[in-house]
Each structure stands twice: as C-alpha cells, then as structure tokens.
Write a protein that holds these residues in place. Sequence first.
Motif, PDB file in Angstrom:
ATOM      1  N   ASP A   1      -0.412  -8.826  -1.500  1.00 11.20           N
ATOM      2  CA  ASP A   1       0.785  -9.031  -0.973  1.00 11.20           C
ATOM      3  C   ASP A   1       1.469 -10.520  -1.125  1.00 11.20           C
ATOM      4  OD1 ASP A   1       0.954  -6.246  -0.275  1.00 11.20           O
ATOM      5  OD2 ASP A   1       0.746  -6.618   1.864  1.00 11.20           O
TER       6      ASP A   1
ATOM      7  N   GLU B   1      -9.428  -7.495  -5.324  1.00 10.05           N
ATOM      8  CA  GLU B   1      -9.434  -6.689  -4.280  1.00 10.05           C
ATOM      9  C   GLU B   1      -8.078  -6.116  -4.235  1.00 10.05           C
ATOM     10  OE1 GLU B   1      -9.372  -9.328  -0.593  1.00 10.05           O
ATOM     11  OE2 GLU B   1     -11.604 -10.116  -0.974  1.00 10.05           O
ATOM     12  N   GLN B   2      -8.283  -4.733  -4.099  1.00 12.45           N
ATOM     13  CA  GLN B   2      -7.090  -3.625  -4.172  1.00 12.45           C
ATOM     14  C   GLN B   2      -6.168  -4.012  -5.539  1.00 12.45           C
ATOM     15  OE1 GLN B   2      -4.783  -3.654  -0.489  1.00 12.45           O
ATOM     16  NE2 GLN B   2      -6.693  -3.598   0.768  1.00 12.45           N
TER      17      GLN B   2
ATOM     18  N   ARG C   1      -0.596 -11.306  10.556  1.00 14.46           N
ATOM     19  CA  ARG C   1      -0.638 -10.986   9.305  1.00 14.46           C
ATOM     20  C   ARG C   1      -0.457  -9.490   9.227  1.00 14.46           C
ATOM     21  NH1 ARG C   1      -5.925 -14.185   6.328  1.00 14.46           N
ATOM     22  NH2 ARG C   1      -4.496 -16.005   5.915  1.00 14.46           N
TER      23      ARG C   1
ATOM     24  N   TYR D   1      -5.569 -19.010  -0.004  1.00 15.54           N
ATOM     25  CA  TYR D   1      -5.651 -17.668   0.993  1.00 15.54           C
ATOM     26  C   TYR D   1      -7.089 -17.391   1.097  1.00 15.54           C
ATOM     27  CZ  TYR D   1      -4.322 -13.113   2.270  1.00 15.54           C
ATOM     28  OH  TYR D   1      -4.372 -11.897   3.168  1.00 15.54           O
TER      29      TYR D   1
ATOM     30  N   LYS E   1      -0.742  -9.571   4.450  1.00  9.75           N
ATOM     31  CA  LYS E   1      -1.969  -8.931   4.799  1.00  9.75           C
ATOM     32  C   LYS E   1      -3.256  -9.145   3.920  1.00  9.75           C
ATOM     33  CE  LYS E   1       1.048  -4.980   6.476  1.00  9.75           C
ATOM     34  NZ  LYS E   1       1.641  -3.779   6.405  1.00  9.75           N
ATOM     35  N   THR E   2      -2.893  -8.980   2.712  1.00 11.69           N
ATOM     36  CA  THR E   2      -3.579  -9.164   1.504  1.00 11.69           C
ATOM     37  C   THR E   2      -3.361 -10.272   0.425  1.00 11.69           C
ATOM     38  OG1 THR E   2      -2.763  -7.556   0.238  1.00 11.69           O
ATOM     39  CG2 THR E   2      -4.425  -6.518   1.901  1.00 11.69           C
TER      40      THR E   2
END
Length: 535
Positions: A267, A500-501, A41, A99, A263-264
């Motif tokens: 992404d 998230e972000q 990841r 995810y 990663k997230t």
Amino acid sequence: MADFGALNWSILGVFIIANLTFGFVLGRRVKSANDFFLGDRSIPWWAIGISVVSTYVSALTFLGGPAWAYTDGMSVMAIHLNYPLVIFVVTSFFLPFFYNSGVASIYEYQERRFGPTSRSVISGIFLMTQGLTSAAVLYATSLVLEFITGLSVEYCIVIITVVAVIYTSMGGIAAVIWTDVVQAGILFTGAAIILFALVREMPIPIAQALAEIKADGRADALDFSFDFTKVTTVWSGVIAMTLFHITVYGANQMMVQRTLAAKTIGDAKKSFMMMGFGAFFIYFLFILLGVLFYSYYGGREFENGNTIILQFATDYGLPGLMGLIAAAVLAASMSSLDSAFNSMSTVSTVDFYQRYFRPQASGEDLLKVSRYFTLFWAAMIIMPALMFAESEGSVLETLSKLGSYFVGAKLSMFALGFFSRHTTERGLLVGVAVGFVALWCVATRTDIAWPWYCAIGGAVNMSVSFLASLLLDGRQKEYSPYTVVGQRKVFRDSGRPEKEQGWFVVPGRIDRASYFLLGFFAVSVLFLYLFNRLL
C-alpha cells in the motif's frame, strides 16, 4: 476586492469550517504520539496517494506553474518529466528501509547506519529547508487572500497559519491525509474550470492560438542542448532534477511519513506510484494554462506573475468562481502546510526532544510536546513568508532554487548509507561540510543553472565523504546491516521472505509494477515531442 460577494465568501467559509471540523473529529481518536505521527495504519492507500500528490502540488504549482510557463513556455515541462524515474528509485530503495524499521522519523535511519551526529545534521537540514518551503507556500496563499479581500499580505499570512495549525495540531497525520483528499478535489475542480473557461474565452480559435504558440517557440518542451546555464533542458530534467526529486520524495520526512501510515508496504508503494503516474498530467495542465494565458493576454506584463490565474478568474466573472478558486488555492496550500507542520513536529520531537532530553518519555508526554512543536513551527515560518512577499517572480521557481542548495547533502547521506561499505560517520560529515562550500562557490562564481546544484553537491559530498572515511577510519571489513547488501544478508540469515502480498520488502528488489513507471516515462517524452510536432 470589494465585489467578492456573499456567494464567494460562503464558499470560502464552508471550506475553512470543514477543515477545522475534520481536525476536531479526527483529533478525538488521537491518544498517543504514535497516533499523531502514524495514525492507526488503517488509512487506505489511495487516500495516502492523493495526499502525496496534493502535498507536493500546493499553491506553488497552482499559481507559480502558470506564472513560470507564461514567461518560459512549455520548456518548463522538461524539469517535471522525471517523476516516474524518481518513484521507481524511491519505492525500490528508500521506502523498504523506512517501512521495515517501524520508525516515525526517517532520519533515525542515519543514526542506525552512521551515528547520532549524522542524524542530527540531516534532521536539522530538513527543518531548515522545510521551514523555507512552508514559508513560500504560505506567501503564495496569502497572495490569494490579498487579491480577493484587500487585506495586506501580512494579515493573510497570520490568518492562514492559524487555520492550518489548528486542525493539524488536533488531528495529526490522519487529519493531514483526509483533509488533503478533500482539498485535492477542490484544487483540481478549480483548475479544470479555469482551463475550460480559458479555452472558451480565447479571442481566437484554440488551434490558431496553439499554432501561434508554436511559432513563438513556446510549445517545445524538449530542449536537448547541453547548455548547463539553462534551467529547462531535457538533461537538467532527466539527470539533475531526477536526483533533486529523489531527495524530495525519498529523503524528505514530509513526503515519506504519510506512507508509513499505510497498512502494508504494498500500500505504501502504491500510494507513491500514484504520483509517479499522475505528476505528468498535473504539471502539463498547469504549464499549458501558462502558455494559453500568454496567448490570451497577448504577452502583457503583470506586476506579479503569480496572480495571473486569479486575474483571469476575476475577468471571467462566473458567479462563485472566485470563491472556488480561492478555496482551491487555500486547499493546495493547506495540504502542504499541514503536512509540513506535522512532519516538522515529528522530527523535532523524535530526533531532538526524545533523543537528547527525554528518552523514556511516555506516549502522552510526547503527544503534548508534538502539539507544542506544531505551534512553534507554525510561528517560525511567518518571518520568511514575509520575506517572500518581496519576490515578484514565480514562487515555484524561487522555491525550487532555494531547495537545490541543500538536496545534495541529503542525497549523498542516503546514497552512501545504502550502497557504501567503507563510508563512516566522520568521513560523511567532512563530505557534507566540503560539499556546502563547493556548492556555494558554484552558485556565486559560475552561471551554472540551479537544477544542477543537487548533482554537483551530491558528487562532491560523496567523493569527499568516501575518501575522508578511508583516511580517517580505514577500510571496513563488512557491509553495515543497513546497506542494501547488508539488508539482503539479514533477510537470508533470518529466513524472512523477500515479498509480502506480492511486493518486495527487501531494499533493492524491483517490483513488477515499477517497470510500468519506466514505460510511462518513455511515453510521456514521446507525447511532448508529438505535441510540438503536430501543432
């Protein structure tokens, strides 16, 4: 082809050696099954996005796209308009479920939502359909080697399979993604050179050629007729093929698995959006090549339309061009084959071997089994690839037609899982069985075009599944935690933030960036309208 030459062989040889080297280098970092399936990841989103794009484009588009447009004109573009709509749905609903769960196989969702039998059914459907898809890709690539080397298709099929399976079995998903990045560069470089050379070599000015194409009715991509027997209408593209491609991107292990290595979740979504914004330009390029080839060759018939682009490269005679084109088509196919082998191995290992035979297997054991399954599926697709060798039509159309028989079942199984409170596993399986029978009747006893099979199959599946669930198990009191409504409740009860972000983690919430996909869809339709009107 006797005059392939040392330069062309060198280009092709460097490409093959580079792929094997990638597999060897990245394979040293693979220590467990999780590394093989998802990597560590740390892969950037843009690399995953390029991998998503190059995987679906494949040699079927490089060869089959121009072949299809050569006969049907720009109308082929109508069924490729839907990608912004598709990615809008997939990133908003499908991707968050997968995810957040941390699964390696997306079909584990079916067991959590319904039960183990539904998981096995949809996993089996995936393995069967992906095997046929990979066989078509393998055949399309073998045409290239046959054309340029004179080797029979049968030998070419074996050679390509061996190369793809070696680096995939060594490097896992990381090797798949990074080789796809390199392969995409080669693919689009080759396509750009062909377009430039074709425009330059046209026997008449390009403006005159386009005007003649328009006069023949080949420049109109937007057929608004409600004729359900026609393949390439706006309605089949925007309605039927949107549903078709939602299953390709949202319910397909091969496409989703690489995004799970991001990663997230942000992404992961951005990697998919690259296809949402880029698909229009890619398909427009290859379909435009097809109509320009029609003008260049005066509409002459080819023994096999899938070799048109190769014939032009041969006729053009630029030193090294045939080597680059051969590498480009191999690159397109390798990017699909490696993804298929890795995803089929993942599903076989996680959904069948680990689920039913070795639930407590160690990571090292699962890694070993995954590599065995990679070899197994590589061997299994050879036979159907030989069957495709008998086809002389566009392999892109042939593949799309084959896939349309199965996508209705996958669409209904996920749609009911996401949104239905009352659907149960027993009702779901009844609906899938009835849907296959209904679709077989439609395919064999009517003239309805194949893009509508997904919509028809999905509608029958969902209707029967819902009614059968009520009859067999009655009304359910609450939504499952694995529905959209259930997930929102889980987030509220746990106090977990929905973002998230800056990206929504909870299914069913629309990210701001996703609205740009809808705007881009409208712009692309307008562009095709003006393209025909202003010629």
